[in-house]
Design an enzyme around this catalytic site. Sequence first.
Site, PDB file in Angstrom:
ATOM      1  N   GLY A  15       0.772  -1.239   0.000  1.00 35.81           N
ATOM      2  CA  GLY A  15       0.000   0.000   0.000  1.00 35.81           C
ATOM      3  C   GLY A  15       0.802   1.288   0.000  1.00 35.81           C
ATOM      4  CG  LEU A  88      -1.708  -8.093  -6.909  1.00 37.13           C
ATOM      5  CD1 LEU A  88      -0.767  -8.993  -6.123  1.00 37.13           C
ATOM      6  CD2 LEU A  88      -0.961  -7.404  -8.054  1.00 37.13           C
ATOM      7  CG  LEU A  90      -9.224  -9.662 -15.143  1.00 40.34           C
ATOM      8  CD1 LEU A  90      -7.980  -8.993 -15.706  1.00 40.34           C
ATOM      9  CD2 LEU A  90      -9.521 -10.941 -15.922  1.00 40.34           C
ATOM     10  CG  ASN A 105      -3.304  -1.098 -12.999  1.00 43.68           C
ATOM     11  OD1 ASN A 105      -3.168  -1.201 -11.785  1.00 43.68           O
ATOM     12  ND2 ASN A 105      -2.619  -1.854 -13.859  1.00 43.68           N
ATOM     13  CG  HIS A 107       2.177  -2.987 -15.238  1.00 39.60           C
ATOM     14  ND1 HIS A 107       1.682  -4.111 -14.607  1.00 39.60           N
ATOM     15  CD2 HIS A 107       3.278  -3.374 -15.906  1.00 39.60           C
ATOM     16  CE1 HIS A 107       2.464  -5.144 -14.899  1.00 39.60           C
ATOM     17  NE2 HIS A 107       3.439  -4.725 -15.686  1.00 39.60           N
ATOM     18  CG  ASP A 148      -0.906  -5.481 -16.647  1.00 42.27           C
ATOM     19  OD1 ASP A 148      -1.399  -4.778 -15.748  1.00 42.27           O
ATOM     20  OD2 ASP A 148      -0.263  -6.520 -16.424  1.00 42.27           O
ATOM     21  CD  GLU A 177       4.999   2.107  -8.514  1.00 45.11           C
ATOM     22  OE1 GLU A 177       4.623   1.205  -9.281  1.00 45.11           O
ATOM     23  OE2 GLU A 177       5.184   1.914  -7.301  1.00 45.11           O
TER      24      GLU A 177
HETATM   25  C1  GAR Z   1       3.504  -1.211  -7.321  1.00 47.53           C
HETATM   26  O1  GAR Z   1       4.839  -1.183  -7.755  1.00 47.53           O
HETATM   27  C2  GAR Z   1       2.561  -1.301  -8.515  1.00 47.53           C
HETATM   28  O2  GAR Z   1       3.057  -0.638  -9.638  1.00 47.53           O
HETATM   29  C3  GAR Z   1       2.507  -2.778  -8.730  1.00 47.53           C
HETATM   30  O3  GAR Z   1       2.476  -3.351  -7.460  1.00 47.53           O
HETATM   31  C4  GAR Z   1       3.212  -2.506  -6.570  1.00 47.53           C
HETATM   32  C5  GAR Z   1       2.359  -2.284  -5.352  1.00 47.53           C
HETATM   33  O4  GAR Z   1       3.106  -1.641  -4.336  1.00 47.53           O
HETATM   34  N1  GAR Z   1       1.356  -3.154  -9.516  1.00 47.53           N
HETATM   35  C6  GAR Z   1       1.348  -4.200 -10.343  1.00 47.53           C
HETATM   36  O5  GAR Z   1       2.305  -4.936 -10.492  1.00 47.53           O
HETATM   37  C7  GAR Z   1       0.025  -4.391 -11.079  1.00 47.53           C
HETATM   38  N2  GAR Z   1       0.179  -5.335 -12.148  1.00 47.53           N
HETATM   39  P1  GAR Z   1       2.362  -0.931  -3.152  1.00 47.53           P
HETATM   40  O6  GAR Z   1       1.343  -1.930  -2.584  1.00 47.53           O
HETATM   41  O7  GAR Z   1       3.422  -0.650  -2.146  1.00 47.53           O
HETATM   42  O8  GAR Z   1       1.692   0.289  -3.673  1.00 47.53           O
END
Ligand code: GAR
Length: 197
Positions: A15, A88, A90, A105, A107, A148, A177
């Site tokens: 998160g 995670l 769909l 989203n 990625h 994606d 991010e």
């Molecule tokens: C993030 O890096 C996000 O881009 C990725 O999961 C991580 C979550 O981190 N998302 C994916 O891989 C979606 N396919 P977080 O829970 O610390 O925000």
Amino acid sequence: MSKAIQLAILASGNGTNAQQISEYFAGNPEVNVNVVIYNKKDAYVATRAENLGIEARYFNRHSFYETDEVLSYLKSREIDYVILAGFLLLVPENLLAAFPNRIINIHPALLPKYGGKGMYGHYVHEAVVANHEKETGITIHIVDHRYDCGTTLFQARCEVLPTDTADDVAAKIHLLEKEYFPRVIEAVVLSKPIPGQ
Ligand code: GAR
């Protein structure tokens, strides 16, 4: 003044993005993080939301796919946009239909590279390193019924050094991010120009 745009953040794990988005919009009269929804009971994102004073609500897989519970809940909270931040599952059809072009989203790669089922989080960075990529990045996109694949709204890049481990790449991605995801969300939901585009 008109009502603030209401965001629901959907997350499955740690998160950090959910927290960054929530902190970015704290006190903003135009955009409000209304709720964090999570689908894994022990997801740390729930603690982060509670620490920020944001409602955190758990729904299991069954609720997402076999019922209208999540949709009803989003409607009851008058949600305008759904933000996937490390979510995670769909996205089910009922949510896609209810929020056309309003589910966003992030990625952790330059899609279409390193996308699709099973390509998430650390698996992405491990694949990038294993393939000796010279660069990677983030993609922020509209969500459709595939993993994606929806329309790309924004990409940012970073260099991958030959000595970088997957953890090194993850750290660079998290910086991107943090820098861009909240700002891109703000631009999209307020129909303003997307940064750097
Ligand atoms: C993030 O890096 C996000 O881009 C990725 O999961 C991580 C979550 O981190 N998302 C994916 O891989 C979606 N396919 P977080 O829970 O610390 O925000």
